[in-house]
Write an enzyme that holds these catalytic residues in place. Structure first.
Site, short mmCIF file in Angstrom:
data_model
loop_
_atom_site.label_atom_id
_atom_site.label_comp_id
_atom_site.label_asym_id
_atom_site.label_seq_id
_atom_site.Cartn_x
_atom_site.Cartn_y
_atom_site.Cartn_z
CG ASP A 166 6.93 0.76 0.06
OD1 ASP A 166 7.81 1.33 -0.63
OD2 ASP A 166 7.05 -0.41 0.47
CB SER B 14 -0.20 9.13 8.32
OG SER B 14 -1.05 10.25 8.27
CG HIS C 96 13.63 6.46 2.63
ND1 HIS C 96 14.86 5.92 2.93
CD2 HIS C 96 12.71 5.64 3.22
CE1 HIS C 96 14.71 4.83 3.66
NE2 HIS C 96 13.41 4.64 3.86
#
EC number: 4.1.1.65
Length: 306
Positions: free
Chosen positions: A98, A259, A155
């Site tokens: 995200d 980050s 992911h």
């Protein structure tokens, strides 16, 4: 209207104080602060953080602050089942996180765009190895910024097999948009972990970039890589029986605090979604781009001959 150069100068001046900060010391303090197990304080931290940054707790596997033993467990929280479906088409390259698009597009030789008017070296980003960088010359990249409110597990954008991992020590400058616009070569100066995968599209580099208060990066195969903070690079090879297959959408790591992730692909293998531009919001599992027809045909031939 201020020019790009004027904006860079302003952001550089606003970022100067970061050169003076004891970045690793502050990150060690944050590491401890987010891992204490004082229940009432953990609950207070989570509620305040969720309110200040607008965290959607309803998406989490557990929406109650009481269910998290410490703040870091909340920060790296799992999402509820089905919250982030993985884009279905076989040719889709999906977002690993995200976040927001910082930059994406083609490399010019071995240069990646950091911000408007600024670029930095692919060789430097990948640890100074010309050999490691060579397959990605004139390739494609996407830089994805995670804000504090975002889901912080990372992911796989494609199915692949882990071949190599490198830990590269460095600074811990903030990776906020203003700092990225103000500090040259930031991503190649900050501490980072580089993972190289072999995929149907060829090699894929995933670079997990640390930042101030984000001095903790881990992967699912090696656990916590940093801290401890090291002064020398570390290198791991995953060959033969050690090669690790991971499916598209499978978790590969996480940031303990937020980050940036940089994806790098070889030339001629991907078309980015035309709707995606710098500052575009994207969620894990959504389509970043599509593999080219040539890559798909080659992959089908390989599967047929296997």
């Amino acid at each position: 209207m201020a020019s790009a150069a004027q904006h860079r100068l302003r952001d550089w001046l606003l970022s100067l104080y970061q050169y003076l900060l004891p970045q690793h010391t502050l990150s060690r303090l944050m590491y401890r602060l987010t891992r204490h197990r004082i229940a009432w304080l953990t609950g207070l931290q989570i509620r305040l953080f969720a309110r200040i940054f607008g965290v959607n707790l309803e998406e989490a596997e557990s929406s109650s602050p009481k269910d998290y033993p410490n703040f870091n467990a909340f920060f790296t929280r799992a999402l509820g089942e089905g919250t982030r479906p993985i884009a279905g088409p076989a040719d889709a390259v999906v977002s690993p996180v995200d976040g927001r698009i910082s930059q994406l597009g083609p490399l010019t030789g071995n240069r990646l765009i950091q911000a408007k008017g600024w670029s930095y070296s692919l060789v430097d980003l990948l640890g100074g190895s010309e050999t490691r960088a060579a397959p990605f010359q004139d390739g494609q990249f996407a830089t994805l910024y995670l804000s504090p409110k975002d889901y912080h597990r990372i992911h796989m954008p494609l199915s692949g097999c882990l071949r190599e991992m490198v830990y590269l020590p460095g600074r811990l400058f903030s990776v906020s948009p203003k700092t990225v616009n103000g500090i040259p070569n930031l991503f190649a100066r900050n501490e980072r972990v580089v993972s190289i995968f072999e995929t149907e599209a060829g090699p894929l580099a995933m670079v997990l970039v640390g930042a101030i208060f984000v001095g903790s990066i881990e992967t699912v195969w090696a656990g916590q890589i940093t801290p401890p903070y090291r002064h020398q690079p570390c290198h791991w090879l995953y060959e033969g029986e050690k090669a690790l297959p991971l499916e598209k959408g499978q978790e590969m790591g996480r940031f303990n605090m937020g980050s940036t992730v940089i994806l790098i692909l070889p030339p001629g293998v991907i078309h980015w979604q035309s709707s995606l531009q710098p500052e575009s919001r994207i969620l894990m599992g959504q389509t970043l781009g599509q593999l080219t027809t040539t890559v798909q045909v080659d992959a089908e031939r390989q599967r047929a001959s296997a």
